[in-house]
Design a protein around this motif. Structure first.
Motif, short mmCIF file in Angstrom:
data_model
loop_
_atom_site.label_atom_id
_atom_site.label_comp_id
_atom_site.label_asym_id
_atom_site.label_seq_id
_atom_site.Cartn_x
_atom_site.Cartn_y
_atom_site.Cartn_z
N VAL A 222 -10.05 -5.28 3.85
CA VAL A 222 -9.15 -4.37 3.39
C VAL A 222 -9.68 -3.38 2.58
O VAL A 222 -10.40 -3.87 1.43
CB VAL A 222 -7.80 -4.79 2.61
N GLU B 235 -6.79 1.12 0.30
CA GLU B 235 -5.61 0.68 1.01
C GLU B 235 -5.17 -0.71 0.19
O GLU B 235 -3.72 -0.93 0.74
CB GLU B 235 -5.97 0.26 2.49
N GLN B 236 -5.73 -1.02 -0.64
CA GLN B 236 -5.37 -2.52 -1.18
C GLN B 236 -4.06 -2.36 -1.85
O GLN B 236 -3.23 -3.48 -1.75
CB GLN B 236 -6.57 -2.97 -1.97
N PHE C 35 -1.44 -2.39 0.82
CA PHE C 35 -1.47 -3.77 1.40
C PHE C 35 -0.86 -4.79 0.59
O PHE C 35 0.05 -5.72 1.21
CB PHE C 35 -2.97 -4.17 1.49
#
Length: 257
Positions: free
Chosen positions: A234, A238-239, A242
């Protein structure tokens, strides 16, 4: 600032706005726990727990106190991990973030204690745990006391499993040694940042043991994903989204605001 991977320089502000990821090659630079908190959690929601726990010198290792003091001054941290409660996208969770700049993120008695306490508090509060792991392994200056943290943290992770509390891991560059051999590989979901170095022993030790030449990049996240050692990679930007999606998928009860 020059990217250590592609050697292309960019303004410091460009790196900061890009979460310390090189805009040219995508290399993820190492960052501090404070920087991770700033992009991950809801504003002003992080509350640190177990503050004030600091290492002593259990085996009277010469020079250990000086190394600890130097690490504290360098990082403005009390130890190699920060633990606390927070909200991410309105969802309650416990968050632990390790710092490689603090003595190589090594796990001594305090690091193990803070992580274990956080896990057990998560069981009590019935909220998920996210740990950002980065470490060179067990802290040699504490001898057997540091090795015992592998069992302690693994036991706390087992308590989470019994209580069915979701446990998520993000492996950052590097994650090795006793941390890899304990709590960092016990998550329900094991993720990694791109190109993160993940392993137990170093390549020279492994090659000397098995008497074989190892493939290029065999300890990088992409190779580990290919071999099923981790579940996903990841990127940093984007974490946050996510984790929010993972909370939804795992039917976390806390409602978003």
């Amino acid at each position: 600032m020059e990217c250590p991977h592609c050697k292309i320089s960019h303004e410091d502000e460009i790196f900061k706005k890009n979460l310390m990821v090189c805009p040219e090659c995508g290399h993820h630079l190492r960052i501090s726990p404070q920087e991770r908190i700033s992009y991950l959690v809801d504003e002003n929601s992080f509350e640190e727990i177990n503050k004030g726990l600091t290492s002593n010198n259990p085996i009277c290792m010469e020079g250990y106190e000086e190394k600890l003091n130097a690490a504290k001054e360098k990082t403005n941290l009390e130890e190699a991990v920060i633990t606390g409660s927070c909200k991410i996208g309105g969802f309650d969770c416990m968050l632990g973030i390790m710092s490689f700049d603090f003595m190589g993120g090594s796990m001594g008695s305090v690091v193990g204690e803070k992580i274990s306490r956080m896990m057990l508090l998560a069981v009590e509060k019935k909220v998920p745990v996210i740990i950002y792991a980065t470490s060179g392994g067990a802290r040699m200056q504490e001898g057997l006391y540091s090795l015992m943290q592998m069992a302690k943290t693994s036991s706390a992770a087992a308590s989470m499993d019994v209580a069915k509390i979701p446990y998520f891991i993000m492996l950052c560059d590097p994650t090795t040694g006793g941390v890899t051999a304990s709590f960092a590989m016990l998550g329900d979901l094991i993720c990694a940042e791109p190109k993160a170095l993940i392993g137990f022993a170093g390549p020279r030790v492994i090659e000397g043991t098995i008497k074989q030449k190892l493939p290029e990049g065999f300890q990088r996240a992409e190779f580990q994903l290919q071999k099923g050692f981790i579940d996903c990679i990841v990127p940093r930007n984007e974490q946050r989204d996510f984790w929010i999606n993972m909370f939804r998928l795992h039917n976390i009860k806390t409602q978003e605001k």
